[in-house]
Design an enzyme around this catalytic site. Structure first.
Site, mmCIF file in Angstrom:
data_model
loop_
_atom_site.group_PDB
_atom_site.id
_atom_site.type_symbol
_atom_site.label_atom_id
_atom_site.label_comp_id
_atom_site.label_asym_id
_atom_site.label_seq_id
_atom_site.Cartn_x
_atom_site.Cartn_y
_atom_site.Cartn_z
ATOM 1 N N LYS A 13 -5.686 7.251 4.333
ATOM 2 C CA LYS A 13 -5.146 7.085 5.695
ATOM 3 C C LYS A 13 -3.950 6.131 5.716
ATOM 4 O O LYS A 13 -2.950 6.409 6.356
ATOM 5 C CB LYS A 13 -6.233 6.544 6.645
ATOM 6 C CG LYS A 13 -7.459 7.411 6.771
ATOM 7 C CD LYS A 13 -8.425 6.869 7.814
ATOM 8 C CE LYS A 13 -9.034 5.526 7.468
ATOM 9 N NZ LYS A 13 -9.915 5.530 6.292
ATOM 10 N N ARG A 88 -13.750 4.026 14.985
ATOM 11 C CA ARG A 88 -14.723 4.270 13.928
ATOM 12 C C ARG A 88 -16.116 4.548 14.477
ATOM 13 O O ARG A 88 -17.037 4.816 13.702
ATOM 14 C CB ARG A 88 -14.796 3.042 13.031
ATOM 15 C CG ARG A 88 -14.001 3.170 11.721
ATOM 16 C CD ARG A 88 -14.224 1.888 10.989
ATOM 17 N NE ARG A 88 -14.096 1.865 9.596
ATOM 18 C CZ ARG A 88 -12.998 1.464 8.928
ATOM 19 N NH1 ARG A 88 -11.890 1.222 9.559
ATOM 20 N NH2 ARG A 88 -13.033 1.337 7.631
ATOM 21 N N ARG A 127 -8.565 1.011 -6.930
ATOM 22 C CA ARG A 127 -7.528 0.596 -5.986
ATOM 23 C C ARG A 127 -7.343 -0.924 -6.055
ATOM 24 O O ARG A 127 -8.301 -1.666 -6.217
ATOM 25 C CB ARG A 127 -7.954 0.993 -4.570
ATOM 26 C CG ARG A 127 -6.941 0.617 -3.509
ATOM 27 C CD ARG A 127 -7.082 1.502 -2.312
ATOM 28 N NE ARG A 127 -7.991 0.944 -1.321
ATOM 29 C CZ ARG A 127 -8.108 1.438 -0.088
ATOM 30 N NH1 ARG A 127 -7.428 2.508 0.282
ATOM 31 N NH2 ARG A 127 -8.955 0.894 0.768
ATOM 32 N N ARG A 162 -10.209 -5.722 -3.637
ATOM 33 C CA ARG A 162 -10.799 -6.283 -2.426
ATOM 34 C C ARG A 162 -12.292 -6.555 -2.645
ATOM 35 O O ARG A 162 -12.951 -5.828 -3.368
ATOM 36 C CB ARG A 162 -10.642 -5.291 -1.250
ATOM 37 C CG ARG A 162 -9.277 -5.348 -0.629
ATOM 38 C CD ARG A 162 -8.991 -4.230 0.336
ATOM 39 N NE ARG A 162 -10.094 -3.793 1.187
ATOM 40 C CZ ARG A 162 -9.977 -2.800 2.077
ATOM 41 N NH1 ARG A 162 -8.827 -2.154 2.214
ATOM 42 N NH2 ARG A 162 -10.998 -2.447 2.815
ATOM 43 N N ARG A 173 -20.216 1.400 2.361
ATOM 44 C CA ARG A 173 -19.202 1.742 3.377
ATOM 45 C C ARG A 173 -19.179 3.253 3.632
ATOM 46 O O ARG A 173 -18.981 3.696 4.758
ATOM 47 C CB ARG A 173 -17.811 1.249 2.945
ATOM 48 C CG ARG A 173 -17.645 -0.252 3.154
ATOM 49 C CD ARG A 173 -16.439 -0.778 2.416
ATOM 50 N NE ARG A 173 -15.177 -0.319 2.937
ATOM 51 C CZ ARG A 173 -14.049 -0.263 2.224
ATOM 52 N NH1 ARG A 173 -14.033 -0.608 0.965
ATOM 53 N NH2 ARG A 173 -12.942 0.155 2.784
HETATM 54 P P1 AMP Z 1 -10.471 -0.674 6.237
HETATM 55 O O1 AMP Z 1 -9.355 -1.444 5.602
HETATM 56 O O2 AMP Z 1 -10.019 0.241 7.343
HETATM 57 O O3 AMP Z 1 -11.348 0.016 5.219
HETATM 58 O O4 AMP Z 1 -11.411 -1.763 6.969
HETATM 59 C C1 AMP Z 1 -12.040 -2.788 6.234
HETATM 60 C C2 AMP Z 1 -13.238 -3.324 7.010
HETATM 61 O O5 AMP Z 1 -12.809 -3.840 8.280
HETATM 62 C C3 AMP Z 1 -14.291 -2.284 7.358
HETATM 63 O O6 AMP Z 1 -15.217 -2.050 6.310
HETATM 64 C C4 AMP Z 1 -14.958 -2.930 8.580
HETATM 65 O O7 AMP Z 1 -15.798 -4.010 8.191
HETATM 66 C C5 AMP Z 1 -13.758 -3.546 9.292
HETATM 67 N N1 AMP Z 1 -13.135 -2.598 10.256
HETATM 68 C C6 AMP Z 1 -11.879 -2.062 10.203
HETATM 69 N N2 AMP Z 1 -11.646 -1.252 11.253
HETATM 70 C C7 AMP Z 1 -12.793 -1.270 12.000
HETATM 71 C C8 AMP Z 1 -13.194 -0.612 13.200
HETATM 72 N N3 AMP Z 1 -12.373 0.224 13.862
HETATM 73 N N4 AMP Z 1 -14.452 -0.859 13.652
HETATM 74 C C9 AMP Z 1 -15.288 -1.705 13.025
HETATM 75 N N5 AMP Z 1 -14.976 -2.334 11.882
HETATM 76 C C10 AMP Z 1 -13.736 -2.132 11.363
#
Ligand code: AMP
Length: 215
Positions: A13, A88, A127, A162, A173
Protein backbone atom coordinates in the site's frame (compact mmCIF):
# COMPACT_ATOMS: atom_id res chain seq x y z
CA UNK A 1 -7.61 11.26 -6.70
CA UNK A 2 -9.42 10.26 -3.50
CA UNK A 3 -8.66 6.66 -2.80
CA UNK A 4 -8.52 4.13 0.00
CA UNK A 5 -5.77 1.53 -0.32
CA UNK A 6 -6.92 -1.64 1.34
CA UNK A 7 -4.67 -4.66 1.76
CA UNK A 8 -2.84 -6.71 4.39
CA UNK A 9 0.38 -5.40 5.94
CA UNK A 10 3.04 -5.93 3.26
CA UNK A 11 0.62 -5.82 0.33
CA UNK A 12 2.48 -2.74 -0.95
CA UNK A 13 0.00 0.00 0.00
CA UNK A 14 2.75 2.45 0.98
CA UNK A 15 4.77 1.93 -2.20
CA UNK A 16 1.67 2.22 -4.38
CA UNK A 17 0.57 5.37 -2.53
CA UNK A 18 3.98 7.00 -3.08
CA UNK A 19 3.83 6.21 -6.81
CA UNK A 20 0.28 7.59 -7.07
CA UNK A 21 1.20 10.87 -5.33
CA UNK A 22 3.56 11.57 -8.23
CA UNK A 23 0.66 11.45 -10.71
CA UNK A 24 -1.60 14.27 -9.56
CA UNK A 25 -0.33 15.82 -6.34
CA UNK A 26 -2.64 13.78 -4.08
CA UNK A 27 -1.14 13.36 -0.60
CA UNK A 28 -0.39 10.00 1.04
CA UNK A 29 -1.89 9.70 4.51
CA UNK A 30 -0.49 6.73 6.40
CA UNK A 31 -1.84 6.29 9.92
CA UNK A 32 1.09 3.92 10.63
CA UNK A 33 3.63 6.64 9.67
CA UNK A 34 1.78 9.25 11.74
CA UNK A 35 1.69 6.91 14.76
CA UNK A 36 5.39 5.96 14.45
CA UNK A 37 6.21 9.69 14.28
CA UNK A 38 4.20 10.28 17.47
CA UNK A 39 5.91 7.37 19.25
CA UNK A 40 9.37 8.73 18.36
CA UNK A 41 8.41 12.25 19.37
CA UNK A 42 7.13 10.91 22.72
CA UNK A 43 3.77 12.70 22.45
CA UNK A 44 0.72 11.65 24.46
CA UNK A 45 -0.73 10.01 21.34
CA UNK A 46 2.55 8.15 20.84
CA UNK A 47 2.65 6.91 24.43
CA UNK A 48 -0.93 5.64 24.17
CA UNK A 49 -0.42 3.99 20.77
CA UNK A 50 2.97 2.37 21.38
CA UNK A 51 1.78 -0.53 23.52
CA UNK A 52 -0.76 -1.63 20.88
CA UNK A 53 1.68 -1.21 18.00
CA UNK A 54 4.44 -3.22 19.68
CA UNK A 55 1.99 -6.08 20.25
CA UNK A 56 0.86 -5.92 16.61
CA UNK A 57 -2.65 -4.96 17.78
CA UNK A 58 -4.82 -2.20 16.38
CA UNK A 59 -4.74 1.18 18.10
CA UNK A 60 -8.25 2.02 19.48
CA UNK A 61 -10.64 3.59 16.97
CA UNK A 62 -11.13 6.83 18.96
CA UNK A 63 -7.40 7.64 18.84
CA UNK A 64 -7.26 6.94 15.10
CA UNK A 65 -10.36 9.01 14.34
CA UNK A 66 -8.90 11.94 16.31
CA UNK A 67 -5.86 11.87 14.01
CA UNK A 68 -7.83 11.45 10.79
CA UNK A 69 -10.51 14.07 11.42
CA UNK A 70 -7.76 16.65 11.86
CA UNK A 71 -5.62 15.41 8.97
CA UNK A 72 -8.40 15.31 6.37
CA UNK A 73 -9.26 18.96 7.08
CA UNK A 74 -5.73 20.14 6.23
CA UNK A 75 -5.44 22.18 3.05
CA UNK A 76 -3.04 19.82 1.23
CA UNK A 77 -5.86 17.24 1.02
CA UNK A 78 -7.73 19.48 -1.43
CA UNK A 79 -5.90 17.98 -4.43
CA UNK A 80 -6.76 14.48 -3.29
CA UNK A 81 -5.59 11.87 -0.77
CA UNK A 82 -4.48 8.27 -0.69
CA UNK A 83 -5.45 6.61 2.56
CA UNK A 84 -2.81 4.01 3.42
CA UNK A 85 -3.63 1.80 6.40
CA UNK A 86 -6.92 3.53 7.21
CA UNK A 87 -9.73 2.60 7.70
CA UNK A 88 -8.94 -0.72 9.33
CA UNK A 89 -12.22 -1.50 11.10
CA UNK A 90 -15.92 -1.12 10.29
CA UNK A 91 -16.38 1.66 12.92
CA UNK A 92 -13.48 3.57 11.29
CA UNK A 93 -15.09 3.15 7.86
CA UNK A 94 -18.44 4.41 9.20
CA UNK A 95 -16.76 7.39 10.89
CA UNK A 96 -14.84 8.18 7.69
CA UNK A 97 -18.09 8.19 5.73
CA UNK A 98 -19.52 10.78 8.13
CA UNK A 99 -16.41 13.01 7.94
CA UNK A 100 -16.32 12.90 4.13
CA UNK A 101 -20.02 13.77 3.96
CA UNK A 102 -19.37 16.75 6.26
CA UNK A 103 -16.47 17.85 4.06
CA UNK A 104 -18.60 17.36 0.95
CA UNK A 105 -16.04 15.01 -0.53
CA UNK A 106 -16.59 11.74 -2.42
CA UNK A 107 -14.22 8.80 -2.73
CA UNK A 108 -13.18 7.71 -6.24
CA UNK A 109 -12.73 4.15 -5.09
CA UNK A 110 -11.29 1.59 -2.70
CA UNK A 111 -8.45 -0.44 -4.17
CA UNK A 112 -8.16 -3.83 -2.49
CA UNK A 113 -4.63 -5.10 -3.17
CA UNK A 114 -4.67 -8.90 -2.85
CA UNK A 115 -1.38 -10.71 -2.15
CA UNK A 116 -1.02 -14.37 -1.00
CA UNK A 117 -0.13 -14.83 2.71
CA UNK A 118 3.21 -16.60 2.07
CA UNK A 119 4.33 -13.78 -0.22
CA UNK A 120 3.39 -11.26 2.48
CA UNK A 121 5.39 -13.16 5.12
CA UNK A 122 8.43 -13.28 2.80
CA UNK A 123 8.15 -9.57 2.00
CA UNK A 124 7.71 -8.36 5.56
CA UNK A 125 10.48 -10.38 7.18
CA UNK A 126 12.91 -8.95 4.59
CA UNK A 127 11.53 -5.39 4.72
CA UNK A 128 13.60 -2.61 6.30
CA UNK A 129 12.42 0.93 7.13
CA UNK A 130 14.31 4.22 7.57
CA UNK A 131 14.09 5.35 11.23
CA UNK A 132 13.80 9.04 10.30
CA UNK A 133 10.12 9.85 10.84
CA UNK A 134 10.24 12.53 8.13
CA UNK A 135 11.46 9.93 5.62
CA UNK A 136 10.35 6.36 6.51
CA UNK A 137 11.70 5.10 3.15
CA UNK A 138 11.16 1.38 2.65
CA UNK A 139 13.78 -1.13 1.48
CA UNK A 140 13.97 -4.88 1.04
CA UNK A 141 17.18 -6.73 1.88
CA UNK A 142 16.65 -9.08 -1.07
CA UNK A 143 15.00 -7.11 -3.83
CA UNK A 144 15.76 -3.46 -3.03
CA UNK A 145 18.61 -3.02 -0.51
CA UNK A 146 19.98 0.44 0.31
CA UNK A 147 23.20 1.29 -1.60
CA UNK A 148 25.17 1.22 1.70
CA UNK A 149 24.01 -1.57 4.01
CA UNK A 150 21.86 -0.26 6.87
CA UNK A 151 21.92 3.38 5.67
CA UNK A 152 19.03 5.19 3.95
CA UNK A 153 19.85 6.32 0.37
CA UNK A 154 17.55 9.31 0.75
CA UNK A 155 18.48 10.82 4.13
CA UNK A 156 21.47 8.88 5.54
CA UNK A 157 19.61 7.68 8.67
CA UNK A 158 19.81 4.05 9.85
CA UNK A 159 17.57 1.54 8.09
CA UNK A 160 16.19 -1.09 10.49
CA UNK A 161 13.70 -3.93 10.89
CA UNK A 162 10.56 -2.58 12.59
CA UNK A 163 9.75 -4.02 16.05
CA UNK A 164 6.44 -5.29 14.66
CA UNK A 165 8.07 -7.07 11.69
CA UNK A 166 9.46 -10.16 13.38
CA UNK A 167 7.83 -13.38 12.11
CA UNK A 168 5.64 -13.81 15.23
CA UNK A 169 4.44 -10.18 15.20
CA UNK A 170 3.68 -10.33 11.47
CA UNK A 171 1.68 -13.51 11.83
CA UNK A 172 -0.37 -11.85 14.58
CA UNK A 173 -0.90 -8.69 12.46
CA UNK A 174 -2.15 -10.82 9.58
CA UNK A 175 -4.62 -12.59 11.87
CA UNK A 176 -5.86 -9.21 13.13
CA UNK A 177 -6.16 -8.04 9.52
CA UNK A 178 -8.30 -11.03 8.60
CA UNK A 179 -10.54 -10.57 11.62
CA UNK A 180 -10.95 -6.77 11.75
CA UNK A 181 -10.14 -5.35 8.31
CA UNK A 182 -11.28 -7.99 5.80
CA UNK A 183 -14.97 -7.13 6.53
CA UNK A 184 -14.27 -3.76 4.85
CA UNK A 185 -14.13 -5.55 1.49
CA UNK A 186 -17.84 -6.34 1.71
CA UNK A 187 -18.58 -2.93 3.21
CA UNK A 188 -17.06 -1.11 0.23
CA UNK A 189 -18.47 -3.62 -2.28
CA UNK A 190 -21.92 -2.69 -1.01
CA UNK A 191 -21.02 0.99 -1.35
CA UNK A 192 -20.16 0.29 -5.00
CA UNK A 193 -16.59 1.52 -4.50
CA UNK A 194 -14.54 -1.70 -4.47
CA UNK A 195 -11.79 -2.34 -7.02
CA UNK A 196 -10.05 -5.70 -6.59
CA UNK A 197 -6.44 -5.59 -7.79
CA UNK A 198 -4.22 -8.66 -8.08
CA UNK A 199 -1.27 -7.29 -10.09
CA UNK A 200 2.04 -8.82 -8.87
CA UNK A 201 4.10 -5.59 -8.78
CA UNK A 202 3.47 -2.11 -7.37
CA UNK A 203 3.78 -0.61 -10.86
CA UNK A 204 1.15 -3.09 -12.08
CA UNK A 205 -1.16 -2.12 -9.22
CA UNK A 206 -0.70 1.58 -10.06
CA UNK A 207 -1.51 0.96 -13.73
CA UNK A 208 -4.62 -1.03 -12.83
CA UNK A 209 -5.80 1.79 -10.55
CA UNK A 210 -5.08 4.42 -13.20
CA UNK A 211 -7.03 2.51 -15.82
CA UNK A 212 -10.02 2.18 -13.56
CA UNK A 213 -10.00 5.56 -11.80
CA UNK A 214 -7.66 8.19 -13.14
CA UNK A 215 -7.92 7.00 -16.70
P1 AMP B 1 1.12 0.07 9.36
O1 AMP B 1 2.39 0.82 9.17
O2 AMP B 1 -0.03 0.60 8.54
O3 AMP B 1 1.30 -1.43 9.22
O4 AMP B 1 0.67 0.31 10.89
C1 AMP B 1 1.50 -0.08 11.96
C2 AMP B 1 0.67 -0.24 13.23
O5 AMP B 1 0.03 1.01 13.55
C3 AMP B 1 -0.48 -1.23 13.13
O6 AMP B 1 -0.08 -2.57 13.36
C4 AMP B 1 -1.42 -0.71 14.23
O7 AMP B 1 -0.92 -1.04 15.52
C5 AMP B 1 -1.27 0.79 14.07
N1 AMP B 1 -2.25 1.35 13.10
C6 AMP B 1 -1.99 1.95 11.90
N2 AMP B 1 -3.12 2.35 11.29
C7 AMP B 1 -4.14 1.99 12.12
C8 AMP B 1 -5.56 2.10 12.04
N3 AMP B 1 -6.17 2.67 10.99
N4 AMP B 1 -6.28 1.59 13.08
C9 AMP B 1 -5.70 1.03 14.15
N5 AMP B 1 -4.37 0.88 14.27
C10 AMP B 1 -3.58 1.36 13.27
Amino acid sequence: MRLILLGAPGAGKGTVAKLLTQLDGSVQISTGDILRGAVQAGTELGRKAEVFMKAGDLVPDDLIMGIMEKRLRESDCAKGFLLDGFPRTIPQAEALKTILALLGVQLDGVANIEVPRQEILDRLTTRRTCVNTQCQAIYNVRSQPPKVEGICDQCGSPVVQRDDETEAAISHRLDIYNEKTTPLVDFYRQEGLLLTITAPTSEGVVNAIRERIAG
